[in-house]
Design a protein around this motif. Sequence first.
Motif, PDB file in Angstrom:
ATOM      1  N   ARG A 149       0.861  -1.173   0.000  1.00 23.28           N
ATOM      2  CA  ARG A 149       0.000   0.000   0.000  1.00 23.28           C
ATOM      3  C   ARG A 149       0.894   1.219   0.000  1.00 23.28           C
ATOM      4  O   ARG A 149       2.080   1.133   0.314  1.00 23.28           O
ATOM      5  CB  ARG A 149      -0.911  -0.014   1.225  1.00 23.28           C
ATOM      6  CG  ARG A 149      -1.825  -1.232   1.243  1.00 23.28           C
ATOM      7  CD  ARG A 149      -2.697  -1.260   2.438  1.00 23.28           C
ATOM      8  NE  ARG A 149      -3.625  -0.141   2.348  1.00 23.28           N
ATOM      9  CZ  ARG A 149      -4.411   0.234   3.342  1.00 23.28           C
ATOM     10  NH1 ARG A 149      -4.395  -0.403   4.488  1.00 23.28           N
ATOM     11  NH2 ARG A 149      -5.232   1.257   3.207  1.00 23.28           N
ATOM     12  N   TYR A 150       0.315   2.371  -0.329  1.00 25.07           N
ATOM     13  CA  TYR A 150       1.088   3.604  -0.404  1.00 25.07           C
ATOM     14  C   TYR A 150       0.382   4.714   0.347  1.00 25.07           C
ATOM     15  O   TYR A 150      -0.838   4.849   0.283  1.00 25.07           O
ATOM     16  CB  TYR A 150       1.290   4.018  -1.862  1.00 25.07           C
ATOM     17  CG  TYR A 150       2.148   3.038  -2.619  1.00 25.07           C
ATOM     18  CD1 TYR A 150       3.519   3.218  -2.709  1.00 25.07           C
ATOM     19  CD2 TYR A 150       1.592   1.917  -3.212  1.00 25.07           C
ATOM     20  CE1 TYR A 150       4.315   2.307  -3.387  1.00 25.07           C
ATOM     21  CE2 TYR A 150       2.374   1.005  -3.893  1.00 25.07           C
ATOM     22  CZ  TYR A 150       3.740   1.208  -3.977  1.00 25.07           C
ATOM     23  OH  TYR A 150       4.526   0.302  -4.632  1.00 25.07           O
ATOM     24  N   LEU A 151       1.180   5.502   1.044  1.00 31.06           N
ATOM     25  CA  LEU A 151       0.689   6.683   1.746  1.00 31.06           C
ATOM     26  C   LEU A 151       1.421   7.882   1.170  1.00 31.06           C
ATOM     27  O   LEU A 151       2.654   7.850   1.032  1.00 31.06           O
ATOM     28  CB  LEU A 151       0.971   6.570   3.249  1.00 31.06           C
ATOM     29  CG  LEU A 151       0.674   7.808   4.080  1.00 31.06           C
ATOM     30  CD1 LEU A 151      -0.834   8.048   4.148  1.00 31.06           C
ATOM     31  CD2 LEU A 151       1.248   7.675   5.473  1.00 31.06           C
ATOM     32  N   THR A 152       0.689   8.923   0.817  1.00 34.58           N
ATOM     33  CA  THR A 152       1.304  10.140   0.294  1.00 34.58           C
ATOM     34  C   THR A 152       1.110  11.259   1.302  1.00 34.58           C
ATOM     35  O   THR A 152      -0.004  11.501   1.769  1.00 34.58           O
ATOM     36  CB  THR A 152       0.658  10.530  -1.050  1.00 34.58           C
ATOM     37  OG1 THR A 152       0.822   9.442  -1.951  1.00 34.58           O
ATOM     38  CG2 THR A 152       1.318  11.753  -1.631  1.00 34.58           C
ATOM     39  N   LEU A 153       2.210  11.922   1.632  1.00 28.46           N
ATOM     40  CA  LEU A 153       2.183  13.031   2.575  1.00 28.46           C
ATOM     41  C   LEU A 153       2.655  14.305   1.878  1.00 28.46           C
ATOM     42  O   LEU A 153       3.715  14.312   1.260  1.00 28.46           O
ATOM     43  CB  LEU A 153       3.129  12.768   3.751  1.00 28.46           C
ATOM     44  CG  LEU A 153       2.912  11.526   4.595  1.00 28.46           C
ATOM     45  CD1 LEU A 153       4.071  11.345   5.569  1.00 28.46           C
ATOM     46  CD2 LEU A 153       1.603  11.653   5.344  1.00 28.46           C
ATOM     47  N   PRO A 154       1.897  15.388   1.996  1.00 28.87           N
ATOM     48  CA  PRO A 154       2.397  16.668   1.503  1.00 28.87           C
ATOM     49  C   PRO A 154       3.281  17.305   2.581  1.00 28.87           C
ATOM     50  O   PRO A 154       2.965  17.240   3.767  1.00 28.87           O
ATOM     51  CB  PRO A 154       1.122  17.485   1.287  1.00 28.87           C
ATOM     52  CG  PRO A 154       0.154  16.916   2.269  1.00 28.87           C
ATOM     53  CD  PRO A 154       0.512  15.459   2.431  1.00 28.87           C
ATOM     54  N   ALA A 163      10.662  16.536   8.292  1.00 28.98           N
ATOM     55  CA  ALA A 163       9.225  16.722   8.499  1.00 28.98           C
ATOM     56  C   ALA A 163       8.450  15.481   8.087  1.00 28.98           C
ATOM     57  O   ALA A 163       7.492  15.082   8.758  1.00 28.98           O
ATOM     58  CB  ALA A 163       8.741  17.939   7.716  1.00 28.98           C
ATOM     59  N   ALA A 164       8.868  14.855   6.996  1.00 30.20           N
ATOM     60  CA  ALA A 164       8.192  13.640   6.543  1.00 30.20           C
ATOM     61  C   ALA A 164       8.341  12.526   7.569  1.00 30.20           C
ATOM     62  O   ALA A 164       7.381  11.809   7.867  1.00 30.20           O
ATOM     63  CB  ALA A 164       8.754  13.198   5.193  1.00 30.20           C
ATOM     64  N   GLU A 214       9.877   7.737  -0.999  1.00 36.15           N
ATOM     65  CA  GLU A 214      10.266   8.572  -2.132  1.00 36.15           C
ATOM     66  C   GLU A 214       9.841   9.996  -1.831  1.00 36.15           C
ATOM     67  O   GLU A 214       8.744  10.230  -1.327  1.00 36.15           O
ATOM     68  CB  GLU A 214       9.562   8.100  -3.403  1.00 36.15           C
ATOM     69  CG  GLU A 214       9.842   8.987  -4.600  1.00 36.15           C
ATOM     70  CD  GLU A 214       9.007   8.594  -5.794  1.00 36.15           C
ATOM     71  OE1 GLU A 214       9.588   7.969  -6.708  1.00 36.15           O
ATOM     72  OE2 GLU A 214       7.815   8.899  -5.805  1.00 36.15           O
ATOM     73  N   ILE A 215      10.718  10.949  -2.125  1.00 39.64           N
ATOM     74  CA  ILE A 215      10.377  12.355  -1.950  1.00 39.64           C
ATOM     75  C   ILE A 215      10.715  13.091  -3.231  1.00 39.64           C
ATOM     76  O   ILE A 215      11.748  12.827  -3.857  1.00 39.64           O
ATOM     77  CB  ILE A 215      11.100  12.961  -0.724  1.00 39.64           C
ATOM     78  CG1 ILE A 215      10.607  14.382  -0.470  1.00 39.64           C
ATOM     79  CG2 ILE A 215      12.601  12.888  -0.869  1.00 39.64           C
ATOM     80  CD1 ILE A 215      11.007  14.935   0.878  1.00 39.64           C
ATOM     81  N   ARG A 216       9.809  13.968  -3.627  1.00 36.68           N
ATOM     82  CA  ARG A 216      10.025  14.765  -4.835  1.00 36.68           C
ATOM     83  C   ARG A 216       9.295  16.089  -4.702  1.00 36.68           C
ATOM     84  O   ARG A 216       8.418  16.230  -3.846  1.00 36.68           O
ATOM     85  CB  ARG A 216       9.554  14.022  -6.075  1.00 36.68           C
ATOM     86  CG  ARG A 216       8.068  13.732  -6.057  1.00 36.68           C
ATOM     87  CD  ARG A 216       7.559  13.080  -7.317  1.00 36.68           C
ATOM     88  NE  ARG A 216       8.179  11.791  -7.511  1.00 36.68           N
ATOM     89  CZ  ARG A 216       8.192  11.147  -8.657  1.00 36.68           C
ATOM     90  NH1 ARG A 216       7.617  11.670  -9.716  1.00 36.68           N
ATOM     91  NH2 ARG A 216       8.757   9.973  -8.780  1.00 36.68           N
TER      92      ARG A 216
END
Length: 66
Positions: free
Chosen positions: A15-20, A32-33, A49-51
């Motif tokens: 599964r994937y979690l996306t954080l702004p 912060a992430a 992964e960060i972009r």
Amino acid sequence: MNYQVTIRYGQKSQRYLTLPVESEDLADALRAAADGIPVDILPEADLVEIRVAPDFEKSSSDPEDP
């Protein structure tokens, strides 16, 4: 600058979690992430992964953007 952090987790199914994350630079965004990862997925997280976050409000017809 706005960053998008994607965390892969899950042992049986991925599964994937996306954080702004909004930060001055990449190093601060990583810190912060890390603080924003929910505790319950930490044991199963295996990839981060960060972009730079996409700017959805920016029009593709912007004359300054080739």
